[in-house]
Design a protein around this motif. Structure first.
Motif, PDB file in Angstrom:
ATOM      1  N   ILE A   1       0.871  -1.178   0.000  1.00 22.58           N
ATOM      2  CA  ILE A   1       0.000   0.000   0.000  1.00 22.58           C
ATOM      3  C   ILE A   1       0.907   1.227   0.000  1.00 22.58           C
ATOM      4  N   VAL A   2       0.909   1.970  -1.099  1.00 20.76           N
ATOM      5  CA  VAL A   2       1.852   3.077  -1.291  1.00 20.76           C
ATOM      6  C   VAL A   2       1.097   4.398  -1.252  1.00 20.76           C
TER       7      VAL A   2
ATOM      8  N   ALA B   1      -2.118   1.807  -4.873  1.00 22.77           N
ATOM      9  CA  ALA B   1      -1.566   3.159  -4.866  1.00 22.77           C
ATOM     10  C   ALA B   1      -2.583   4.173  -4.364  1.00 22.77           C
ATOM     11  N   VAL B   2      -2.130   5.042  -3.488  1.00 26.09           N
ATOM     12  CA  VAL B   2      -2.928   6.193  -3.051  1.00 26.09           C
ATOM     13  C   VAL B   2      -2.325   7.411  -3.739  1.00 26.09           C
ATOM     14  N   GLY B   3      -2.916   7.781  -4.867  1.00 27.84           N
ATOM     15  CA  GLY B   3      -2.356   8.867  -5.656  1.00 27.84           C
ATOM     16  C   GLY B   3      -2.022   8.390  -7.064  1.00 27.84           C
ATOM     17  N   GLU B   4      -2.547   9.091  -8.055  1.00 28.20           N
ATOM     18  CA  GLU B   4      -2.378   8.654  -9.446  1.00 28.20           C
ATOM     19  C   GLU B   4      -0.952   8.810  -9.937  1.00 28.20           C
ATOM     20  N   ARG B   5      -0.248   9.823  -9.461  1.00 28.98           N
ATOM     21  CA  ARG B   5       1.106  10.080  -9.961  1.00 28.98           C
ATOM     22  C   ARG B   5       2.073   8.979  -9.546  1.00 28.98           C
ATOM     23  N   VAL B   6       1.989   8.549  -8.292  1.00 29.68           N
ATOM     24  CA  VAL B   6       2.878   7.475  -7.850  1.00 29.68           C
ATOM     25  C   VAL B   6       2.486   6.152  -8.514  1.00 29.68           C
ATOM     26  N   GLN B   7       1.194   5.981  -8.820  1.00 26.56           N
ATOM     27  CA  GLN B   7       0.763   4.779  -9.534  1.00 26.56           C
ATOM     28  C   GLN B   7       1.411   4.713 -10.912  1.00 26.56           C
TER      29      GLN B   7
ATOM     30  N   ILE C   1       9.489   8.032  -3.089  1.00 30.02           N
ATOM     31  CA  ILE C   1       8.789   6.886  -2.509  1.00 30.02           C
ATOM     32  C   ILE C   1       8.707   5.740  -3.518  1.00 30.02           C
ATOM     33  N   ALA C   2       8.601   6.047  -4.811  1.00 32.54           N
ATOM     34  CA  ALA C   2       8.551   4.990  -5.832  1.00 32.54           C
ATOM     35  C   ALA C   2       9.864   4.220  -5.886  1.00 32.54           C
ATOM     36  N   ASP C   3      10.989   4.932  -5.838  1.00 29.08           N
ATOM     37  CA  ASP C   3      12.300   4.260  -5.829  1.00 29.08           C
ATOM     38  C   ASP C   3      12.474   3.422  -4.569  1.00 29.08           C
ATOM     39  N   PHE C   4      12.002   3.940  -3.440  1.00 28.77           N
ATOM     40  CA  PHE C   4      12.109   3.208  -2.175  1.00 28.77           C
ATOM     41  C   PHE C   4      11.277   1.930  -2.222  1.00 28.77           C
ATOM     42  N   VAL C   5      10.082   2.008  -2.791  1.00 25.70           N
ATOM     43  CA  VAL C   5       9.222   0.823  -2.917  1.00 25.70           C
ATOM     44  C   VAL C   5       9.894  -0.218  -3.804  1.00 25.70           C
ATOM     45  N   ALA C   6      10.447   0.227  -4.928  1.00 25.87           N
ATOM     46  CA  ALA C   6      11.093  -0.707  -5.854  1.00 25.87           C
ATOM     47  C   ALA C   6      12.276  -1.403  -5.187  1.00 25.87           C
TER      48      ALA C   6
END
Length: 295
Positions: free
Chosen positions: A82-83, A117-123, A98-103
């Motif tokens: 859940i991001v 994803a909470v937020g379209e941009r990070v999705q 946060i995307a790099d950290f998740v990866a």
């Protein structure tokens, strides 16, 4: 070639833009305050819920938790992440961070990955990295909008875990630091196992009297666990929103500095061009006077 009129228009536009930036700075600073207050208030409740779970474990004399083995042990593990990201612009590297950290974090976990994803941009960023984003939630616009979002996410995450026993649910979000900075953070939400129980041992019961559970044992435990999961998600969302506004505040501060430098540069050009125009007019007057004097 630039003229005085074109420079005057640029200066006026820069001043208007600076007014907008100052307004956005004020809004971001105000939002940071309300989200940080929500996180601080939630901290006491989070501690109370955790102490309630400790009280239950103490009364029931549960010193360890053994994971129940499912019949189908060869089934591939499912990893649900859940991001919490942002839907708004002007937040710098907030979503990229946060995307790099998740990866990087998911790379070290074995199993099939699924992103909520909470937020379209990070999705979009995670989709570009090759991750399956199966659910998308809107980012809350205020503190009051966090609770409906968390209730929705919590209900679906509990259903996901019930349907996939061989699974793990993680929370990823940006966490605010001092000086308008933030760092990415991770928390395992489910399952609640021995590792989770040991994480609670850092808390000590505040009195010498042994804790007692009043009422039904099972309903009390279920209520405490539900509140624990709710506060964990609420805290992650509030901290993410505080970090988002901190990032926006920092971006607006940089923009204001750049605008100030641009205004100074344009002002110097305008005054230099104006002085050159005055000098040319004076030279014309002097030249004309000299010609008339010679005549």
């Amino acid at each position: 070639m630039e003229t005085q009129e074109s420079l005057r228009r640029k200066l006026s536009g820069a001043e208007d833009l600076k007014t907008v930036v100052r307004t956005m700075k004020a809004v971001a600073a105000s939002n940071i305050g309300q989200y940080e207050t929500a996180v601080h208030s939630l901290g006491d409740y989070y501690r109370t819920v955790s102490l309630g779970i400790i009280g239950y474990l103490s009364q029931e004399k549960i010193k360890s938790m053994v994971e129940k083995k499912e019949p189908n042990v060869n089934k591939e593990k499912l990893i649900c992440a859940i991001v919490f990201g942002s839907d708004q612009g002007l937040v710098g590297q907030f979503n990229d961070s946060i995307a790099d950290f998740v990866a990087n974090s998911l790379h070290g976990l074995q199993g099939k990955k699924e992103i909520w994803a909470v937020g379209e941009r990070v999705q979009l960023l995670l989709s570009d990295m090759g991750y399956n984003t199966s659910k998308l939630f809107a980012v809350p616009s205020s503190v009051n909008a966090i609770t409906p979002l968390i209730q929705q996410v919590l209900a679906q995450s509990e259903t996901f875990f019930d349907n996939n026993k061989n699974s793990e649910v993680y929370i990823f979000h940006n966490q605010p630091k001092s000086a308008a900075a933030y760092v990415p953070a991770i928390q395992r939400l489910l399952p609640l196992d021995e590792k989770w129980r040991q994480s609670l041992t850092t808390l000590q019961w505040p009195t010498k009297l042994p804790p007692q559970v009043i009422g039904g044992i099972k309903p009390t435990l279920l209520a405490l666990i539900h509140e624990y999961l709710f506060t964990s998600l609420f805290k992650a969302s509030a901290e993410s929103l505080a970090s988002e506004n901190a990032s926006r505040l920092a971006a607006m501060q940089r923009a204001e500095k750049n605008i100030d430098e641009l205004v100074v540069e344009l002002g110097n050009k305008f005054h230099s061009l104006r002085q050159s125009s005055i000098d040319e007019e004076l030279f014309d007057v002097i030249s004309g006077f000299e010609v008339m004097k010679d005549d």
